[in-house]
Scaffold this motif. Structure first.
Motif, short mmCIF file in Angstrom:
data_model
loop_
_atom_site.label_atom_id
_atom_site.label_comp_id
_atom_site.label_asym_id
_atom_site.label_seq_id
_atom_site.Cartn_x
_atom_site.Cartn_y
_atom_site.Cartn_z
N VAL A 268 -1.69 -1.54 7.30
CA VAL A 268 -3.11 -1.76 7.57
C VAL A 268 -3.77 -2.45 6.39
CG1 VAL A 268 -5.31 -0.65 8.08
CG2 VAL A 268 -3.20 0.25 9.10
N TRP A 269 -3.51 -1.92 5.19
CA TRP A 269 -4.09 -2.50 3.98
C TRP A 269 -3.52 -3.89 3.69
CZ3 TRP A 269 -7.44 -0.54 -0.06
CH2 TRP A 269 -8.13 0.62 0.33
N GLN A 270 -2.22 -4.06 3.92
CA GLN A 270 -1.63 -5.37 3.65
C GLN A 270 -2.22 -6.44 4.56
OE1 GLN A 270 2.75 -4.33 3.72
NE2 GLN A 270 2.66 -5.38 1.75
N LYS A 271 -2.39 -6.09 5.82
CA LYS A 271 -2.95 -7.06 6.77
C LYS A 271 -4.40 -7.38 6.45
CE LYS A 271 -3.74 -7.81 11.71
NZ LYS A 271 -3.59 -7.24 13.08
N ASN B 162 3.52 -5.47 -4.56
CA ASN B 162 2.38 -4.81 -5.20
C ASN B 162 2.01 -3.52 -4.50
OD1 ASN B 162 2.30 -6.96 -6.93
ND2 ASN B 162 0.48 -7.90 -6.06
N VAL B 163 2.93 -3.00 -3.70
CA VAL B 163 2.73 -1.73 -3.00
C VAL B 163 3.58 -0.66 -3.68
CG1 VAL B 163 3.00 -0.48 -0.83
CG2 VAL B 163 2.19 -2.85 -0.82
N TYR B 164 2.96 0.45 -4.06
CA TYR B 164 3.65 1.51 -4.78
C TYR B 164 3.34 2.87 -4.16
CZ TYR B 164 4.15 -2.08 -8.39
OH TYR B 164 4.45 -3.24 -9.07
N ASN B 165 4.20 3.83 -4.46
CA ASN B 165 3.92 5.22 -4.12
C ASN B 165 3.77 6.00 -5.43
OD1 ASN B 165 6.61 6.02 -5.02
ND2 ASN B 165 7.38 5.23 -3.07
N TYR B 166 3.54 7.30 -5.33
CA TYR B 166 3.25 8.07 -6.55
C TYR B 166 4.49 8.26 -7.42
CZ TYR B 166 -1.14 8.87 -4.16
OH TYR B 166 -2.33 8.68 -3.52
#
Length: 361
Positions: free
Chosen positions: A74-77, A85-89
């Motif tokens: 959702v955020w990428q779109k 540039n997408v990460y988890n904790y």
């Protein structure tokens, strides 16, 4: 601890962005925008910060850190965020190797601020931490130390200090156009039903005082230009079945030098949004004083403080980005957030002692 006026002058508060064009000396020499990664994609990130980043001049949304995989597409779109540039904790420390990310913005429940702000500092990226800074003064100090150790800037997300009408009140605390300040009232609250679950948990930094109480607390400090010397406080609740761990309503009084008093209130059970300063020769107020938009007020001489149209969070983030690009002090440093938590801890201690007056160091 320095007084409030020291914080203001050291942070260059009155050089903040306003609705006026920026002077040449405030425009970064390096026009390239800073890349921001938001840590935590809850309501504040999704409804306020991410949209605001679309309006900033000196920074942009480039990364996200989330524990909710379903939010990623959702955020990428919506914002064009790259896979890299997408990460988890768990892999958040890998941001250290990402040249596209310059700033990590901690937007998690208060009880998690210290852990992740320190992790952010250890990546070598600059740190923006949402208010309140942390649950305890010790945690605040640990964040400050981590940022100093890693030579990165730290700014606390007190958006109101970046807002134009609020800046005018801060300036008036110094110039005293209506004579010496005598007293003030500050209130911030809303009726929460249903309540956000984490805001009902003590260990997560829940409670009205942490969530909303820092608005009147911080306002009392910047409206007087002073630090309080004593505090007294009480808790109350109309819904004890809901507020089993944290405060629903907290009333507190701050005593400042020169006999100045601040009567303050915060609540999850009442709609409150008022800041009024009473002086020797008049008064002035902001109503509302901490809304996301429409902050406006009036003074006893007829001066009108009309609402400004600029997005508060965009102004805040541009101010902080400009401080990084120009290598100048941030407007709201970690020491400011720390001071609020030192006082907040005393407020809770006083309330536990049925309103006993306690001195502040």
């Amino acid at each position: 601890m320095p007084n409030r006026r020291h914080f203001i002058k050291q942070s260059g508060l009155f050089l903040a962005a306003t609705t006026l064009p920026l002077p040449d000396y405030l425009i970064p020499k390096n026009k390239e925008k800073l890349g921001v990664a938001l840590v935590g994609l809850g309501n504040y990130s999704s409804s306020q910060l991410a949209p605001a980043l679309q309006e900033t001049r000196f920074c942009e949304l480039r990364g996200i850190v989330t524990g909710s995989p379903q939010k990623i597409p959702v955020w990428q779109k919506k914002y064009g965020i790259k896979d890299g540039n997408v990460y988890n904790y768990e892999n958040m420390p890998d941001i250290a190797n990402n040249e596209e990310i310059d700033v990590i913005y901690i937007v998690l429940p208060t009880g998690l601020h210290a852990e992740y702000a320190i992790k952010a500092a250890e990546t070598g990226k600059h740190v923006w931490c949402e208010k309140p800074m942390a649950r305890t003064a010790e945690e605040c100090k640990n964040i400050i130390n981590a940022c100093e150790k890693n030579k990165v800037k730290l700014s606390i997300g007190y958006r109101m200090q970046h807002e134009a009408n609020t800046q005018k009140l801060i300036k008036w605390a110094d110039t005293k156009p209506f004579g010496a300040i005598k007293s003030l009232e500050a209130e911030a609250g809303y009726y929460g039903s249903p309540m956000n679950p984490w805001k009902l948990k003590k260990e997560m930094g829940g409670g009205a005082m942490y969530d909303m109480g820092v608005y009147p607390l911080n306002a009392a400090r910047y409206s007087t230009g002073m630090e309080p010397i004593a505090v007294s406080a009480t808790h109350s609740t109309n819904r004890p079945e809901i507020f089993t761990e944290v405060d629903e309503t907290t009333s507190f009084e701050l005593e400042f030098p020169d006999g100045i008093t601040a009567k303050c209130k915060t609540s999850f059970g009442e709609n409150l949004n008022n800041l009024e300063i009473n002086c020797e020769n008049g008064w002035y107020y902001l109503r509302p004083f901490q809304s996301y938009s429409g902050v406006k007020g009036k003074a006893s001489d007829g001066t009108i403080l009309p609402p400004f149209g600029k997005n508060q969070q965009a102004v805040q983030m541009d101010d902080d980005a400009r401080a990084i690009l120009n290598k100048t002090p941030v407007l709201v440093p970690g020491e400011d957030g720390l001071r609020d938590i030192v006082i907040l801890e005393k407020i809770y201690e006083s309330a536990a002692k049925k309103g006993e007056r306690l001195m502040l160091g």
